[in-house]
Scaffold this motif. Structure first.
Motif, mmCIF file in Angstrom:
data_model
loop_
_atom_site.group_PDB
_atom_site.id
_atom_site.type_symbol
_atom_site.label_atom_id
_atom_site.label_comp_id
_atom_site.label_asym_id
_atom_site.label_seq_id
_atom_site.Cartn_x
_atom_site.Cartn_y
_atom_site.Cartn_z
ATOM 1 N N GLY A 35 10.140 14.799 -6.288
ATOM 2 C CA GLY A 35 10.149 14.346 -7.953
ATOM 3 C C GLY A 35 8.824 13.379 -8.096
ATOM 4 O O GLY A 35 7.993 13.843 -7.460
ATOM 5 N N ILE A 95 13.336 1.063 -2.526
ATOM 6 C CA ILE A 95 14.423 1.944 -3.205
ATOM 7 C C ILE A 95 14.657 1.543 -4.653
ATOM 8 O O ILE A 95 15.088 0.250 -4.742
ATOM 9 N N SER A 96 14.685 2.374 -5.528
ATOM 10 C CA SER A 96 15.245 2.017 -6.783
ATOM 11 C C SER A 96 14.439 1.350 -7.643
ATOM 12 O O SER A 96 14.714 1.071 -8.764
ATOM 13 N N THR A 97 13.248 0.630 -7.365
ATOM 14 C CA THR A 97 12.517 -0.414 -7.933
ATOM 15 C C THR A 97 11.611 0.268 -8.938
ATOM 16 O O THR A 97 10.737 -0.424 -9.832
ATOM 17 N N GLY A 131 6.831 9.318 -8.384
ATOM 18 C CA GLY A 131 7.013 8.280 -7.638
ATOM 19 C C GLY A 131 6.629 8.346 -6.217
ATOM 20 O O GLY A 131 5.761 9.465 -5.673
ATOM 21 N N GLY A 141 0.666 -1.299 0.051
ATOM 22 C CA GLY A 141 0.035 0.007 -0.025
ATOM 23 C C GLY A 141 0.776 1.420 -0.022
ATOM 24 O O GLY A 141 2.031 1.299 -0.347
ATOM 25 N N ASP A 142 -0.030 2.385 0.290
ATOM 26 C CA ASP A 142 0.723 3.678 0.211
ATOM 27 C C ASP A 142 1.507 3.787 1.588
ATOM 28 O O ASP A 142 1.112 3.873 2.727
ATOM 29 N N ASN A 158 16.035 11.549 -4.608
ATOM 30 C CA ASN A 158 16.898 11.934 -5.722
ATOM 31 C C ASN A 158 18.200 12.672 -5.046
ATOM 32 O O ASN A 158 17.963 13.179 -3.913
HETATM 33 N N1 AR6 Z 1 3.998 4.321 -1.383
HETATM 34 C C1 AR6 Z 1 4.857 3.335 -1.436
HETATM 35 N N2 AR6 Z 1 5.498 2.936 -2.452
HETATM 36 C C2 AR6 Z 1 5.435 3.760 -3.477
HETATM 37 C C3 AR6 Z 1 4.405 4.786 -3.672
HETATM 38 C C4 AR6 Z 1 3.618 5.150 -2.383
HETATM 39 N N3 AR6 Z 1 2.640 6.173 -2.366
HETATM 40 N N4 AR6 Z 1 4.345 5.361 -4.856
HETATM 41 C C5 AR6 Z 1 5.535 4.554 -5.465
HETATM 42 N N5 AR6 Z 1 6.004 3.467 -4.715
HETATM 43 P P1 AR6 Z 1 10.210 5.515 -7.442
HETATM 44 P P2 AR6 Z 1 13.217 5.227 -7.491
HETATM 45 C C6 AR6 Z 1 6.772 2.725 -5.254
HETATM 46 O O1 AR6 Z 1 10.131 5.495 -8.913
HETATM 47 O O2 AR6 Z 1 12.951 3.866 -8.592
HETATM 48 C C7 AR6 Z 1 11.387 9.984 -8.055
HETATM 49 O O3 AR6 Z 1 11.200 10.788 -8.973
HETATM 50 C C8 AR6 Z 1 7.052 2.197 -6.491
HETATM 51 O O4 AR6 Z 1 6.058 1.171 -6.995
HETATM 52 O O5 AR6 Z 1 9.301 6.389 -6.653
HETATM 53 O O6 AR6 Z 1 14.122 4.856 -6.350
HETATM 54 C C9 AR6 Z 1 12.660 10.339 -7.353
HETATM 55 O O7 AR6 Z 1 12.618 11.974 -6.817
HETATM 56 C C10 AR6 Z 1 8.368 1.640 -6.549
HETATM 57 O O8 AR6 Z 1 8.584 0.144 -6.161
HETATM 58 O O9 AR6 Z 1 11.784 5.480 -6.939
HETATM 59 C C11 AR6 Z 1 13.879 9.954 -7.979
HETATM 60 O O10 AR6 Z 1 14.020 10.943 -9.064
HETATM 61 C C12 AR6 Z 1 9.053 2.166 -5.443
HETATM 62 O O11 AR6 Z 1 8.199 2.911 -4.797
HETATM 63 C C13 AR6 Z 1 13.358 8.763 -8.616
HETATM 64 O O12 AR6 Z 1 11.984 8.681 -8.747
HETATM 65 C C14 AR6 Z 1 10.124 3.305 -5.891
HETATM 66 O O13 AR6 Z 1 9.762 3.814 -7.039
HETATM 67 C C15 AR6 Z 1 13.837 7.478 -7.761
HETATM 68 O O14 AR6 Z 1 13.414 6.440 -8.424
#
Ligand code: AR6
Length: 203
Positions: free
Chosen positions: A58, A145-147, A60, A37-38, A52
């Motif tokens: 950003g 993180i990073s996924t 996500g 979930g969230d 980042n």
């Molecule tokens: N709650 C929990 N998990 C979440 C939520 C939420 N509300 N929203 C997304 N996820 P990402 P990254 C999950 O892309 O890959 C940003 O723009 C999502 O499903 O948020 O580390 C930053 O500013 C995924 O599994 O982070 C950086 O520029 C996980 O969070 C960049 O993205 C991480 O996806 C970082 O990329």
């Protein structure tokens, strides 16, 4: 109640078949959980943001955390002057139910050098947990993180996450009472369901 402890996960029969190289530890397993979930809805001492290097927000999970925390979070982040990949910094949680946000910067997954990506991702979990312990945090939730846009394969990321958390919970006279892995999508959920029984085998 939506947080599944490792013990509860073991009630799921298909997870029981997993073989593990790790010894089972009730005292470690009882402190680990998985939820879907969230992350912005969780009232824990800290939630870990996949930020980042600018720390200025950003998309996500980063965007979701900034929206839910309100503009004061950005003000505090601006004063931090960024964060290097693999490092972590802490802020207040403002309007979030979580008291603090730990911002860590995961690697952009490098298909040409997966070992380097793994080293950096491991560092994110280590530095976040060490910072949490220094700050007296007892309960913490990790986003994947990073996924997301950074492209780290979920199954490999879940292995790194579980391994690092297991080592730190075992090594330190840790003040942490609860570490929750937070999966947002089915892909990450499946990855944790597979990895958790390997790193936190049942007694
Ligand atoms: N709650 C929990 N998990 C979440 C939520 C939420 N509300 N929203 C997304 N996820 P990402 P990254 C999950 O892309 O890959 C940003 O723009 C999502 O499903 O948020 O580390 C930053 O500013 C995924 O599994 O982070 C950086 O520029 C996980 O969070 C960049 O993205 C991480 O996806 C970082 O990329």
């Amino acid at each position: 109640a939506d947080i599944l402890t490792v013990t509860q996960l073991y009630a799921v029969s298909e997870l029981k078949a997993a073989t593990s190289r790790y010894s089972s530890s009730r005292s470690i397993n009882d402190r680990v959980g998985l939820t879907k979930g969230d992350i912005t809805r969780l009232s824990l001492d800290a939630i870990v943001n996949a930020a980042n290097t600018t720390l200025l927000g950003g998309g996500g999970v980063d965007g979701a955390i900034h929206r839910a925390a309100g503009p004061d979070l950005l003000d505090e982040c601006e004063a931090l002057q960024g964060c290097r990949t693999g490092q972590a910094k802490i802020t207040d949680g403002y309007r979030l139910p979580a008291k603090h946000v730990i911002h860590t910067v995961g690697p952009v997954y490098n298909v040409l050098d997966p070992k380097d990506s793994a080293k950096l991702l491991r560092s994110c979990y280590e530095e976040s947990l060490k910072l949490a312990v220094r700050e007296g945090i007892k309960t913490i939730g990790f986003s994947g993180i990073s996924t997301g846009v950074y492209g780290y394969p979920s199954r490999d990321a879940a292995e790194v996450a579980c391994d690092t958390v297991r080592r730190l919970l075992a090594a330190e006279a840790s003040s942490l009472t609860r570490v929750v892995f937070v999966a947002f999508d089915e892909k990450d959920m499946a990855a944790y369901r597979e990895a958790i029984p390997k790193y936190f085998p049942d007694t």
